[in-house]
Design a protein around this motif. Sequence first.
Motif, mmCIF file in Angstrom:
data_model
loop_
_atom_site.group_PDB
_atom_site.id
_atom_site.type_symbol
_atom_site.label_atom_id
_atom_site.label_comp_id
_atom_site.label_asym_id
_atom_site.label_seq_id
_atom_site.Cartn_x
_atom_site.Cartn_y
_atom_site.Cartn_z
ATOM 1 N N SER A 115 -25.254 -20.794 -8.254
ATOM 2 C CA SER A 115 -25.046 -20.929 -6.810
ATOM 3 C C SER A 115 -24.110 -22.110 -6.587
ATOM 4 C CB SER A 115 -26.389 -21.176 -6.124
ATOM 5 O OG SER A 115 -27.187 -20.035 -6.271
ATOM 6 N N LEU A 116 -22.842 -21.809 -6.466
ATOM 7 C CA LEU A 116 -21.837 -22.889 -6.430
ATOM 8 C C LEU A 116 -21.621 -23.394 -5.007
ATOM 9 C CD1 LEU A 116 -19.960 -24.372 -8.435
ATOM 10 C CD2 LEU A 116 -18.157 -22.803 -7.714
ATOM 11 N N HIS A 117 -21.107 -22.535 -4.133
ATOM 12 C CA HIS A 117 -20.991 -22.787 -2.686
ATOM 13 C C HIS A 117 -19.984 -23.853 -2.256
ATOM 14 C CE1 HIS A 117 -24.364 -20.184 -2.756
ATOM 15 N NE2 HIS A 117 -25.265 -21.087 -2.997
ATOM 16 N N ALA A 118 -19.491 -24.667 -3.183
ATOM 17 C CA ALA A 118 -18.498 -25.682 -2.812
ATOM 18 C C ALA A 118 -17.693 -26.031 -4.049
ATOM 19 C CB ALA A 118 -19.191 -26.930 -2.276
ATOM 20 N N THR A 119 -16.474 -26.550 -3.832
ATOM 21 C CA THR A 119 -15.608 -26.843 -4.972
ATOM 22 C C THR A 119 -15.409 -28.346 -5.170
ATOM 23 O OG1 THR A 119 -13.719 -26.577 -3.510
ATOM 24 C CG2 THR A 119 -14.332 -24.667 -4.850
ATOM 25 N N ASN A 120 -16.037 -29.164 -4.314
ATOM 26 C CA ASN A 120 -15.961 -30.624 -4.538
ATOM 27 C C ASN A 120 -17.348 -31.235 -4.337
ATOM 28 O OD1 ASN A 120 -16.234 -31.805 -1.663
ATOM 29 N ND2 ASN A 120 -14.680 -30.201 -1.454
ATOM 30 N N ASP A 121 -17.569 -32.386 -4.982
ATOM 31 C CA ASP A 121 -18.902 -32.994 -4.991
ATOM 32 C C ASP A 121 -19.383 -33.381 -3.600
ATOM 33 O OD1 ASP A 121 -19.789 -32.891 -7.689
ATOM 34 O OD2 ASP A 121 -18.308 -34.415 -8.205
ATOM 35 N N ALA A 122 -18.473 -33.911 -2.756
ATOM 36 C CA ALA A 122 -18.907 -34.407 -1.444
ATOM 37 C C ALA A 122 -19.562 -33.270 -0.650
ATOM 38 C CB ALA A 122 -17.723 -34.983 -0.687
ATOM 39 N N LEU A 123 -18.914 -32.100 -0.622
ATOM 40 C CA LEU A 123 -19.471 -30.981 0.146
ATOM 41 C C LEU A 123 -20.679 -30.367 -0.567
ATOM 42 C CD1 LEU A 123 -19.398 -29.053 2.530
ATOM 43 C CD2 LEU A 123 -17.739 -27.643 1.281
ATOM 44 N N ARG A 124 -20.575 -30.243 -1.875
ATOM 45 C CA ARG A 124 -21.700 -29.602 -2.595
ATOM 46 C C ARG A 124 -22.973 -30.435 -2.470
ATOM 47 N NH1 ARG A 124 -24.039 -28.044 -7.673
ATOM 48 N NH2 ARG A 124 -24.604 -25.839 -7.466
ATOM 49 N N GLU A 125 -22.825 -31.759 -2.418
ATOM 50 C CA GLU A 125 -24.016 -32.608 -2.224
ATOM 51 C C GLU A 125 -24.715 -32.306 -0.911
ATOM 52 O OE1 GLU A 125 -23.131 -36.758 -2.581
ATOM 53 O OE2 GLU A 125 -22.600 -36.510 -4.708
ATOM 54 N N LYS A 126 -23.898 -31.985 0.113
ATOM 55 C CA LYS A 126 -24.501 -31.675 1.421
ATOM 56 C C LYS A 126 -25.203 -30.320 1.389
ATOM 57 C CE LYS A 126 -21.261 -34.126 4.304
ATOM 58 N NZ LYS A 126 -19.924 -33.842 4.795
ATOM 59 N N LEU A 127 -24.589 -29.359 0.725
ATOM 60 C CA LEU A 127 -25.138 -28.003 0.749
ATOM 61 C C LEU A 127 -26.262 -27.838 -0.271
ATOM 62 C CD1 LEU A 127 -21.786 -25.984 0.982
ATOM 63 C CD2 LEU A 127 -23.293 -26.683 2.843
ATOM 64 N N VAL A 128 -26.038 -28.366 -1.460
ATOM 65 C CA VAL A 128 -27.005 -28.230 -2.563
ATOM 66 C C VAL A 128 -27.321 -29.655 -3.030
ATOM 67 C CG1 VAL A 128 -27.389 -27.191 -4.855
ATOM 68 C CG2 VAL A 128 -25.828 -26.082 -3.236
ATOM 69 N N PRO A 129 -28.334 -30.303 -2.452
ATOM 70 C CA PRO A 129 -28.576 -31.722 -2.770
ATOM 71 C C PRO A 129 -28.774 -31.998 -4.266
ATOM 72 C CG PRO A 129 -29.893 -31.036 -0.877
ATOM 73 C CD PRO A 129 -29.242 -29.800 -1.409
ATOM 74 N N LEU A 130 -29.144 -30.972 -5.041
ATOM 75 C CA LEU A 130 -29.313 -31.175 -6.488
ATOM 76 C C LEU A 130 -28.000 -31.627 -7.144
ATOM 77 C CD1 LEU A 130 -31.413 -30.783 -8.851
ATOM 78 C CD2 LEU A 130 -30.364 -28.536 -9.207
ATOM 79 N N ASN A 131 -26.883 -31.404 -6.438
ATOM 80 C CA ASN A 131 -25.581 -31.807 -6.969
ATOM 81 C C ASN A 131 -25.499 -33.321 -7.181
ATOM 82 O OD1 ASN A 131 -22.744 -30.541 -7.446
ATOM 83 N ND2 ASN A 131 -22.344 -32.461 -6.352
ATOM 84 N N LYS A 132 -26.330 -34.094 -6.442
ATOM 85 C CA LYS A 132 -26.318 -35.562 -6.643
ATOM 86 C C LYS A 132 -26.819 -35.879 -8.048
ATOM 87 C CE LYS A 132 -27.344 -36.351 -1.829
ATOM 88 N NZ LYS A 132 -28.543 -36.262 -1.013
ATOM 89 N N LYS A 133 -27.760 -35.100 -8.500
ATOM 90 C CA LYS A 133 -28.321 -35.324 -9.837
ATOM 91 C C LYS A 133 -27.389 -34.754 -10.926
ATOM 92 C CE LYS A 133 -32.941 -35.175 -11.801
ATOM 93 N NZ LYS A 133 -34.275 -34.603 -11.616
ATOM 94 N N TYR A 134 -26.860 -33.566 -10.677
ATOM 95 C CA TYR A 134 -25.988 -32.911 -11.655
ATOM 96 C C TYR A 134 -24.676 -32.544 -10.982
ATOM 97 C CZ TYR A 134 -30.614 -32.337 -13.748
ATOM 98 O OH TYR A 134 -31.874 -32.555 -14.228
ATOM 99 N N PRO A 135 -23.722 -33.483 -10.931
ATOM 100 C CA PRO A 135 -22.460 -33.221 -10.227
ATOM 101 C C PRO A 135 -21.623 -32.128 -10.912
ATOM 102 C CG PRO A 135 -22.578 -35.504 -11.056
ATOM 103 C CD PRO A 135 -23.817 -34.814 -11.487
ATOM 104 N N LEU A 136 -20.586 -31.690 -10.186
ATOM 105 C CA LEU A 136 -19.797 -30.523 -10.618
ATOM 106 C C LEU A 136 -19.267 -30.617 -12.052
ATOM 107 C CD1 LEU A 136 -17.782 -29.529 -7.418
ATOM 108 C CD2 LEU A 136 -19.321 -28.073 -8.764
#
Length: 383
Positions: free
Chosen positions: A241-262
């Motif tokens: 479940s990707l939903h974004a192509t940069n960390d700033a936006l993906r962190e907002k949509l999928v907060p787990l991105n803070k733990k495991y960035p792109l």
Amino acid sequence: MGVTLDLSRAPAKAPVAPNLTGLSRTELAAALVDAGVVPNEKAKMRATQLWRWMHHYGVTDFANMTDVAKETRIALAQTFSLARPQVVERQVSKDGTRKWLIRMGPGIEVETVYIPDVGRSGALCVSSQVGCTLNCTFCHTGTQALVRNLTAAEIVGQVQVARDDLGEWPSPKEDRRLSNIVFMGMGEPLYNLDSVAQAIDIIADHEGIAISRRRITVSTSGVVPELTPLGEKTQAMLAISLHATNDALREKLVPLNKKYPLAELMAGIRAYPGLSNAKRVTFEYVMLKGVNDSPAEAKALVQLLSGIPAKINLIPFNPWPGTEYECSSWATIEAFAAILNRGGYASPIRTPRGRDILAACGQLKSESEKQRASARRKAVVSE
Ligand code: SAH
Ligand code: SF4
């Protein structure tokens, strides 16, 4: 006001017979021996017989196991259970999509959805948890309070319930209606990998439900350390479940991105066992109006995936009450898809299915929960 209940004379609760559905073949043989129902030297043979009755023929009554000695059948019935979880609600959409609300225990309910004409002939979307701890901001499941992992038996139980309803026992080799399984219901499967892997072993077994591992897809929001174990334990197809192509936006949509960035996520995906052009990763991308749907983001997506054997699935956002997001317009989705097409990704838009029964991903369970909450409110008002 203090009230003390004297429970000393309350009737003892009848012990629940252990259900055999979620056991591996080895565990099944051991359970038969431990219960004293089958002698050690016959355990493997009996386990194989039982396995076929349970998982190939779908029987729920030991009495129907005609090649097992009558006394053994009686002993089995006294000791074990093959009961299905209870179907609380069943809905069928105009387009043939079916949805079941299944009760695993008091207050433990999950939804399972069958979508025809997906995969080879039809896909079952199963849940791996009740609720989800991850709180993706566009997902309704993430707002649910109650969370517990489902057991392997409860995951296999969803497939059995669907097979019962579709009338698909014994497990057909050809012309199946249920040909594919996707772990895209409620929950994050990689937070429940042991049970998911055990359920996949049971579902994929050739002498049982026999759905090939190539037709089983596990979708994750990106629990990077569990990607390789998933591939090694299950050989399942991977969806991200990707939903974004940069960390700033993906962190907002999928907060787990803070733990495991792109960067970490993409490295984990590249290392997924067995990845090849014949075994591609599916990238899911939910279309959110004005948030992640610009042509620049479509180009960034093509770039991000370069070199990875991949498919892209654009998911029209499925709105729910109280959400801050809207679905992108059809023209925007088509323009986004056209850029992906030029980048080499064919027909990536997922057609919305079962909308009339709210069967789409991200809507699971929530609507039933909402209806019950509204029924409770009405009951309170009429009191
Ligand atoms: N937890 C796992 C699997 C379940 S969600 C995961 O996140 O991958 C299955 C898919 O439905 C995911 O791609 C998820 O992002 C998507 N989804 C969730 N809510 C949605 C919504 N409201 N509209 C459309 N897709 C949604
Ligand atoms: Fe959980 Fe998946 Fe929903 Fe995120 S999208 S909250 S991981 S179910």
